[in-house]
Design a protein around this motif. Structure first.
Motif, PDB file in Angstrom:
ATOM      1  N   ASP A   6      37.755  40.779  39.510  1.00 28.65           N
ATOM      2  CA  ASP A   6      38.156  40.050  40.678  1.00 28.65           C
ATOM      3  C   ASP A   6      38.675  38.608  40.233  1.00 28.65           C
ATOM      4  O   ASP A   6      39.196  37.769  41.048  1.00 28.65           O
ATOM      5  CB  ASP A   6      37.419  40.210  42.021  1.00 28.65           C
ATOM      6  N   ASN A  19      36.648  35.155  42.086  1.00 30.63           N
ATOM      7  CA  ASN A  19      36.635  36.261  42.931  1.00 30.63           C
ATOM      8  C   ASN A  19      37.794  36.039  43.758  1.00 30.63           C
ATOM      9  O   ASN A  19      38.449  35.317  43.855  1.00 30.63           O
ATOM     10  CB  ASN A  19      35.433  36.531  43.557  1.00 30.63           C
ATOM     11  N   LEU A  20      38.015  37.091  44.808  1.00 28.19           N
ATOM     12  CA  LEU A  20      38.941  36.908  45.818  1.00 28.19           C
ATOM     13  C   LEU A  20      38.616  36.458  47.057  1.00 28.19           C
ATOM     14  O   LEU A  20      39.772  36.135  47.842  1.00 28.19           O
ATOM     15  CB  LEU A  20      39.420  38.265  46.152  1.00 28.19           C
TER      16      LEU A  20
END
Length: 212
Positions: A6, A19-20
């Protein structure tokens, strides 16, 4: 977006994250974020309300070295950086500074900024012989890409040891703040992700390690 871990980055605006969650927080709903945290990150090791990277703080009275001053201390620091081969243009570009605080007195402060332009580290180097040469913030250096805001990952990248060495190396250079680049560091991961060609420029006494 790296679908395995991610990691994500926009090649147009420079946005990047580990990360998202920042993207989901900006464009999704609270339910989307909650589901992502629960299913892909885990509550026990991630809090979307906290910064994932420690942010250092410059001294409150930090002053740019390039700005004329009557301070004897600032003049000593200025004389030192010029003796290291730095120019006034370098002082403006890299935002070298000083502080009258006791713990930073007689030190030249070299700040570093991440891809988003936020302070992520700084080097405070004493201009006097003896004593503690460097005073740096309590930040994990493996998480730091020194002055990432100046890096073009699509071009050849020079790796050197110290922050002051980086100024002399010219464009697209990153100091590894030591003589070894950890495979677990953010810099190493970014190089691998982008397939960035690298030139090693360590000190002469590190020739054998550079070759490895």
């Amino acid at each position: 977006i790296n679908t395995k871990n991610d990691l994500n980055q926009c090649w147009v605006c420079g946005w990047s994250a580990r990360n998202l969650s920042p993207l989901i927080k900006k464009h999704g709903t609270p339910e989307d974020l909650r589901e992502y945290v629960q299913n892909f990150i885990g509550k026990e090791r991630f809090d979307p309300g906290e910064e994932t990277i420690a942010r250092p703080k410059l001294p409150d009275d930090f002053k740019l070295l390039a700005i004329e001053s009557t301070s004897p201390m600032q003049r000593r620091v200025l004389q030192y950086v010029f003796s290291r081969g730095l120019t006034r243009e370098d002082l403006w570009r890299y935002r070298f500074g000083t502080s009258e605080e006791q713990s930073y007195y007689n030190r030249v402060i070299f700040p570093s900024f991440d891809a988003g332009g936020y302070l992520n580290y700084f080097v405070a180097r004493s201009v006097e012989p003896g004593g503690l040469r460097y005073k740096n913030p309590p930040v994990d250096r493996r998480e730091v890409i020194f002055n990432e805001m100046y890096i073009d990952w699509s071009k050849e990248l020079v790796l050197c040891e110290g922050a002051f060495d980086a100024v002399k190396c010219g464009e697209n250079v990153v100091p590894i703040l030591g003589n070894r680049l950890s495979p677990r560091s953010r810099l190493f991961c970014r190089i691998v992700e982008n397939g960035t060609p690298v030139v090693i420029a360590l000190d002469n006494d590190m020739e054998e390690r550079a070759a490895s």
